[in-house]
Design a protein around this motif. Structure first.
Motif, PDB file in Angstrom:
ATOM      1  N   LEU A   1     -72.175  69.443 -22.172  1.00 35.09           N
ATOM      2  CA  LEU A   1     -72.024  69.001 -20.793  1.00 35.09           C
ATOM      3  C   LEU A   1     -73.405  68.736 -20.208  1.00 35.09           C
ATOM      4  O   LEU A   1     -74.308  69.569 -20.324  1.00 35.09           O
ATOM      5  CB  LEU A   1     -71.296  70.072 -19.988  1.00 35.09           C
ATOM      6  N   VAL A   2     -73.579  67.558 -19.615  1.00 37.85           N
ATOM      7  CA  VAL A   2     -74.834  67.190 -18.953  1.00 37.85           C
ATOM      8  C   VAL A   2     -74.545  66.908 -17.486  1.00 37.85           C
ATOM      9  O   VAL A   2     -73.393  66.681 -17.106  1.00 37.85           O
ATOM     10  CB  VAL A   2     -75.516  65.975 -19.620  1.00 37.85           C
ATOM     11  N   GLY A   3     -75.592  66.891 -16.672  1.00 41.09           N
ATOM     12  CA  GLY A   3     -75.373  66.647 -15.249  1.00 41.09           C
ATOM     13  C   GLY A   3     -76.620  66.213 -14.527  1.00 41.09           C
ATOM     14  O   GLY A   3     -77.319  67.036 -13.947  1.00 41.09           O
ATOM     15  N   ALA A   4     -76.915  64.940 -14.569  1.00 31.80           N
ATOM     16  CA  ALA A   4     -78.128  64.429 -13.940  1.00 31.80           C
ATOM     17  C   ALA A   4     -78.145  64.677 -12.435  1.00 31.80           C
ATOM     18  O   ALA A   4     -79.170  65.048 -11.876  1.00 31.80           O
ATOM     19  CB  ALA A   4     -78.273  62.944 -14.223  1.00 31.80           C
ATOM     20  N   ASP A   5     -77.023  64.472 -11.784  1.00 28.92           N
ATOM     21  CA  ASP A   5     -76.962  64.611 -10.331  1.00 28.92           C
ATOM     22  C   ASP A   5     -76.346  65.937  -9.897  1.00 28.92           C
ATOM     23  O   ASP A   5     -76.197  66.180  -8.708  1.00 28.92           O
ATOM     24  CB  ASP A   5     -76.148  63.455  -9.735  1.00 28.92           C
ATOM     25  N   ALA A   6     -76.004  66.775 -10.831  1.00 24.05           N
ATOM     26  CA  ALA A   6     -75.347  68.047 -10.509  1.00 24.05           C
ATOM     27  C   ALA A   6     -76.354  69.189 -10.542  1.00 24.05           C
ATOM     28  O   ALA A   6     -77.391  69.114 -11.203  1.00 24.05           O
ATOM     29  CB  ALA A   6     -74.224  68.314 -11.510  1.00 24.05           C
TER      30      ALA A   6
END
Length: 161
Positions: free
Chosen positions: A80-85
């Motif tokens: 799981l990745v999350g640039a804006d999270a």
């Protein structure tokens, strides 16, 4: 050959990530939404998925939950990745989904998470939950109260008793 499904609406990041992983010898497909990723996985399961937490429509968590129900979905490695999270949120959701997290989506963290797919199981070190369990058990052992065996016998008593 190991197959990867990259699920992200961020075209530039997904394209750069896919190209770098292809250069590592992996087969990579890209999908911009969770719905398309689920359809693609059902038609042709992947060994691993790199899923953006915040997707248009069905979010990354719901996408992973749906893929887990698909044939071969339970065995697929999920990152799981999350640039804006918020990075802590990405890690927390990944734990709930039994997935790995790479909140920043950097190639170094993705390659590290994918390394287990490219290393035979018998050569892999103990990591993750196994290590946490062993460490927790060691901590518990260290904090236990001393037993009566370590106490000295009563003064004047027979030490043979």
């Amino acid at each position: 050959m190991t197959s990867i499904l990259v699920v992200s609406p961020r075209e530039a990041w997904a394209s750069a990530t896919a190209e770098a992983l292809r250069a590592d010898g992996l087969t990579v497909r890209r999908m911009p939404t969770g719905e398309l990723a689920i359809d693609a996985f059902v038609q042709e399961p992947a060994d691993a998925l790199i899923v953006e937490l915040e997707l248009p429509g069905r979010d990354g968590a719901a996408t992973v939950e749906s893929i887990r129900w698909a044939p071969d979905g339970e065995r697929a490695l999920v990152i799981l990745v999350g640039a804006d999270a918020d990075p802590d949120r990405v890690r927390r959701v990944a734990l709930e989904l039994r997935a790995r997290s790479a909140p920043d989506g950097s190639l170094a963290s993705l390659r590290s998470a994918l390394a287990s797919l490219m290393t035979p199981m018998e050569e892999q070190p103990l990591t993750g939950e196994v290590t946490k369990q062993v460490f927790s058990e060691e901590l518990l052992e260290q904090t236990r109260a001393p037993t009566k065996e370590t106490e000295s016998p009563m003064a004047g008593g027979d030490p043979a008793i």
